[in-house]
Design a protein around this motif. Sequence first.
Motif, PDB file in Angstrom:
ATOM      1  N   GLU A 191       1.043  -1.749  -0.003  1.00 39.78           N
ATOM      2  CA  GLU A 191      -0.026  -0.165  -0.001  1.00 39.78           C
ATOM      3  C   GLU A 191       0.931   1.231   0.181  1.00 39.78           C
ATOM      4  OE1 GLU A 191      -2.482  -0.197   3.149  1.00 39.78           O
ATOM      5  OE2 GLU A 191      -4.091  -1.453   2.324  1.00 39.78           O
ATOM      6  N   HIS A 192       0.695   2.800  -0.756  1.00 42.99           N
ATOM      7  CA  HIS A 192       1.150   3.765  -0.163  1.00 42.99           C
ATOM      8  C   HIS A 192       2.523   3.286  -0.939  1.00 42.99           C
ATOM      9  CE1 HIS A 192      -2.397   4.504   1.088  1.00 42.99           C
ATOM     10  NE2 HIS A 192      -2.058   3.924   2.214  1.00 42.99           N
ATOM     11  N   GLY A 193       2.403   3.247  -2.369  1.00 43.33           N
ATOM     12  CA  GLY A 193       3.780   2.754  -2.835  1.00 43.33           C
ATOM     13  C   GLY A 193       3.910   3.095  -4.594  1.00 43.33           C
ATOM     14  N   GLU A 194       5.085   3.231  -4.968  1.00 43.40           N
ATOM     15  CA  GLU A 194       4.920   3.437  -6.584  1.00 43.40           C
ATOM     16  C   GLU A 194       6.136   2.595  -7.147  1.00 43.40           C
ATOM     17  OE1 GLU A 194       7.519   7.386  -6.335  1.00 43.40           O
ATOM     18  OE2 GLU A 194       9.397   6.567  -6.116  1.00 43.40           O
ATOM     19  N   LEU A 195       5.703   2.728  -8.586  1.00 46.23           N
ATOM     20  CA  LEU A 195       6.319   1.626  -9.118  1.00 46.23           C
ATOM     21  C   LEU A 195       7.659   2.394 -10.234  1.00 46.23           C
ATOM     22  CD1 LEU A 195       3.827  -0.225 -11.713  1.00 46.23           C
ATOM     23  CD2 LEU A 195       5.133  -1.299  -9.365  1.00 46.23           C
ATOM     24  N   ARG A 196       8.224   1.388 -10.146  1.00 49.47           N
ATOM     25  CA  ARG A 196       9.706   2.210 -10.672  1.00 49.47           C
ATOM     26  C   ARG A 196       9.944   2.344 -11.664  1.00 49.47           C
ATOM     27  NH1 ARG A 196      14.860  -0.390  -6.953  1.00 49.47           N
ATOM     28  NH2 ARG A 196      14.191   0.789  -5.017  1.00 49.47           N
ATOM     29  N   THR A 197       8.753   3.288 -12.791  1.00 54.79           N
ATOM     30  CA  THR A 197       9.139   3.376 -14.631  1.00 54.79           C
ATOM     31  C   THR A 197       9.261   4.458 -14.843  1.00 54.79           C
ATOM     32  OG1 THR A 197       6.501   4.529 -13.819  1.00 54.79           O
ATOM     33  CG2 THR A 197       6.765   2.775 -14.456  1.00 54.79           C
ATOM     34  N   GLY A 198      10.346   5.016 -14.349  1.00 58.37           N
ATOM     35  CA  GLY A 198      11.288   5.986 -15.167  1.00 58.37           C
ATOM     36  C   GLY A 198      12.466   5.784 -16.743  1.00 58.37           C
ATOM     37  N   GLN A 199      12.452   4.562 -16.927  1.00 56.98           N
ATOM     38  CA  GLN A 199      12.406   4.791 -18.053  1.00 56.98           C
ATOM     39  C   GLN A 199      11.353   4.324 -19.495  1.00 56.98           C
ATOM     40  OE1 GLN A 199      15.800   1.376 -18.744  1.00 56.98           O
ATOM     41  NE2 GLN A 199      15.823   1.279 -16.704  1.00 56.98           N
ATOM     42  N   MET A 200      10.761   3.877 -18.464  1.00 56.50           N
ATOM     43  CA  MET A 200       8.804   3.900 -19.451  1.00 56.50           C
ATOM     44  C   MET A 200       8.271   5.078 -19.717  1.00 56.50           C
ATOM     45  SD  MET A 200       6.518   0.444 -19.079  1.00 56.50           S
ATOM     46  CE  MET A 200       6.368   0.476 -17.322  1.00 56.50           C
ATOM     47  N   LEU A 201       8.375   5.854 -18.506  1.00 65.27           N
ATOM     48  CA  LEU A 201       6.851   6.726 -18.599  1.00 65.27           C
ATOM     49  C   LEU A 201       8.045   7.922 -18.113  1.00 65.27           C
ATOM     50  CD1 LEU A 201       4.277   5.461 -16.191  1.00 65.27           C
ATOM     51  CD2 LEU A 201       4.195   5.094 -18.689  1.00 65.27           C
ATOM     52  N   GLY A 202       9.054   7.740 -17.637  1.00 67.79           N
ATOM     53  CA  GLY A 202       9.512   9.526 -18.041  1.00 67.79           C
ATOM     54  C   GLY A 202       9.691  10.077 -15.883  1.00 67.79           C
ATOM     55  N   TYR A 203       8.721   9.232 -15.367  1.00 62.18           N
ATOM     56  CA  TYR A 203       8.175   9.358 -13.713  1.00 62.18           C
ATOM     57  C   TYR A 203       8.082   7.985 -13.461  1.00 62.18           C
ATOM     58  CZ  TYR A 203       3.278   9.671 -15.940  1.00 62.18           C
ATOM     59  OH  TYR A 203       3.091   8.948 -16.378  1.00 62.18           O
ATOM     60  N   ASN A 204       8.137   7.993 -12.037  1.00 57.24           N
ATOM     61  CA  ASN A 204       7.403   6.691 -11.908  1.00 57.24           C
ATOM     62  C   ASN A 204       5.217   6.562 -10.918  1.00 57.24           C
ATOM     63  OD1 ASN A 204      10.111   5.810 -10.797  1.00 57.24           O
ATOM     64  ND2 ASN A 204      10.482   6.280  -9.315  1.00 57.24           N
ATOM     65  N   LEU A 205       5.344   5.719 -10.676  1.00 56.77           N
ATOM     66  CA  LEU A 205       3.210   6.005 -10.905  1.00 56.77           C
ATOM     67  C   LEU A 205       3.658   5.370  -9.588  1.00 56.77           C
ATOM     68  CD1 LEU A 205       1.357   5.675 -13.241  1.00 56.77           C
ATOM     69  CD2 LEU A 205       1.788   3.186 -13.346  1.00 56.77           C
ATOM     70  N   PRO A 206       2.650   5.822  -8.719  1.00 54.22           N
ATOM     71  CA  PRO A 206       2.412   5.603  -7.480  1.00 54.22           C
ATOM     72  C   PRO A 206       1.552   4.794  -7.879  1.00 54.22           C
ATOM     73  CG  PRO A 206       1.660   7.877  -7.811  1.00 54.22           C
ATOM     74  CD  PRO A 206       2.505   7.879  -9.622  1.00 54.22           C
ATOM     75  N   TYR A 207       1.135   4.868  -6.333  1.00 52.57           N
ATOM     76  CA  TYR A 207      -0.491   3.713  -6.343  1.00 52.57           C
ATOM     77  C   TYR A 207      -1.072   3.802  -4.651  1.00 52.57           C
ATOM     78  CZ  TYR A 207       3.036  -0.313  -4.110  1.00 52.57           C
ATOM     79  OH  TYR A 207       3.798  -0.833  -4.254  1.00 52.57           O
ATOM     80  N   ASP A 208      -1.891   3.590  -4.372  1.00 52.67           N
ATOM     81  CA  ASP A 208      -1.807   3.029  -3.170  1.00 52.67           C
ATOM     82  C   ASP A 208      -2.902   1.845  -2.981  1.00 52.67           C
ATOM     83  OD1 ASP A 208      -3.424   6.445  -3.176  1.00 52.67           O
ATOM     84  OD2 ASP A 208      -4.580   6.291  -4.412  1.00 52.67           O
ATOM     85  N   ARG A 209      -2.685   0.989  -3.357  1.00 49.58           N
ATOM     86  CA  ARG A 209      -3.313  -0.237  -2.935  1.00 49.58           C
ATOM     87  C   ARG A 209      -2.617  -1.336  -4.309  1.00 49.58           C
ATOM     88  NH1 ARG A 209      -6.951  -4.211  -3.005  1.00 49.58           N
ATOM     89  NH2 ARG A 209      -6.913  -6.011  -1.655  1.00 49.58           N
ATOM     90  N   LEU A 210      -1.997  -2.418  -4.495  1.00 50.44           N
ATOM     91  CA  LEU A 210      -1.171  -3.270  -5.079  1.00 50.44           C
ATOM     92  C   LEU A 210      -1.451  -4.812  -4.223  1.00 50.44           C
ATOM     93  CD1 LEU A 210       0.809  -3.892  -7.637  1.00 50.44           C
ATOM     94  CD2 LEU A 210       2.596  -3.845  -6.278  1.00 50.44           C
ATOM     95  N   PHE A 211      -2.205  -5.508  -5.383  1.00 50.47           N
ATOM     96  CA  PHE A 211      -2.239  -6.758  -5.012  1.00 50.47           C
ATOM     97  C   PHE A 211      -1.943  -8.056  -6.307  1.00 50.47           C
ATOM     98  CE2 PHE A 211      -4.429 -10.359  -4.880  1.00 50.47           C
ATOM     99  CZ  PHE A 211      -4.410 -10.679  -3.133  1.00 50.47           C
ATOM    100  N   LEU A 212      -0.901  -9.317  -5.850  1.00 48.93           N
ATOM    101  CA  LEU A 212      -1.251 -10.262  -7.256  1.00 48.93           C
ATOM    102  C   LEU A 212      -0.673 -11.241  -6.151  1.00 48.93           C
ATOM    103  CD1 LEU A 212       0.334 -11.189  -9.380  1.00 48.93           C
ATOM    104  CD2 LEU A 212       2.400 -11.072  -8.489  1.00 48.93           C
ATOM    105  N   GLU A 213      -1.562 -12.284  -7.014  1.00 46.70           N
ATOM    106  CA  GLU A 213      -1.751 -13.937  -6.288  1.00 46.70           C
ATOM    107  C   GLU A 213      -1.964 -14.109  -7.858  1.00 46.70           C
ATOM    108  OE1 GLU A 213      -5.387 -16.102  -4.549  1.00 46.70           O
ATOM    109  OE2 GLU A 213      -6.036 -15.058  -5.888  1.00 46.70           O
ATOM    110  N   ALA A 214      -0.590 -15.720  -7.836  1.00 46.91           N
ATOM    111  CA  ALA A 214      -0.481 -16.186  -9.308  1.00 46.91           C
ATOM    112  C   ALA A 214      -0.084 -17.798  -8.899  1.00 46.91           C
ATOM    113  CB  ALA A 214       1.030 -16.220  -9.743  1.00 46.91           C
ATOM    114  N   TYR A 215      -0.468 -18.469  -9.349  1.00 44.77           N
ATOM    115  CA  TYR A 215      -0.190 -19.516  -8.825  1.00 44.77           C
ATOM    116  C   TYR A 215       1.012 -20.370 -10.482  1.00 44.77           C
ATOM    117  CZ  TYR A 215      -4.717 -18.963  -6.428  1.00 44.77           C
ATOM    118  OH  TYR A 215      -5.390 -18.839  -5.935  1.00 44.77           O
TER     119      TYR A 215
END
Length: 270
Positions: A191-215
């Motif tokens: 919660e309340h972090g950011e993706l490092r997307t500087g190379q892709m977008l030119g800036y980091n992408l903030p988020y309020d919530r991130l969730f992943l479920e994988a098998y």
Amino acid sequence: VPTQYELKESRANFQFWAGLRNSVITSTQILLQDSGFEWESDTNETVTANIFKGEFAAQPSPSGWLFNMNDFTLVVNDKAVESNWSGTFSHAGVLTFHNREPLKLAPMVPLLSVILGTNEAQPISDLSPEVQIDNLHFELSQQQTAAHLAFSNLSFSELTANSGGVVPGVTKLKGSVHWLDKLARIQIHDEHGELRTGQMLGYNLPYDRLFLEAYLNITDEGLDIHAPNLHFEGPTLTANTSLTYRSHDNMMQLYSSLGDMNVEQAKALF
């Protein structure tokens, strides 16, 4: 291990003591000192793993044996990691063990090349991953191999591939892994972090919530991954994504639905 690495050198240095009472072993102790392994790849790259020190002690119990491994220090390519473990070995032949305090795995990343192979491990090494194992419980028997792992502080750098693909970097994610034989379930959240997307977008992408479920399913043909739930919720982007990947034929299916956004937000992202 069937990889491009060949074991070139191994040495073991230890002292062993055993307590006896009426010809029955009542305790054992092993002092590990200056032991190590060296592997070399077909491209002359080397990986070394040296046991600097460690003290193993075991004693019998009504159900089997109880043991502790204290001050176990492993040095991989000149980077050290120290850990303490406890476990049991039952009369039924079931081995269980767990760590007694958090363990950082970044120093052991070079061993992935030996275990997985150079080509398979390279994408992981390129991410410069860091993770802290808060709790690891492992069980091994003739019937099954099972593990539960809780981790935190998962971080890796943003990666741009030669083909133009980009893997966003992340910092301090938390999650868990449940493993049974060739099946695994992975959950990651923050919660309340950011993706490092500087190379892709030119800036980091903030988020309020991130969730992943994988098998994960390891088959005779390779690795199958199914991630039915990847949820990203932030001030500029909300997305729900599912992903399926098969390694044996490089098949990947990706479905995503985006939340409402204005034109300016869409231009900034796409």
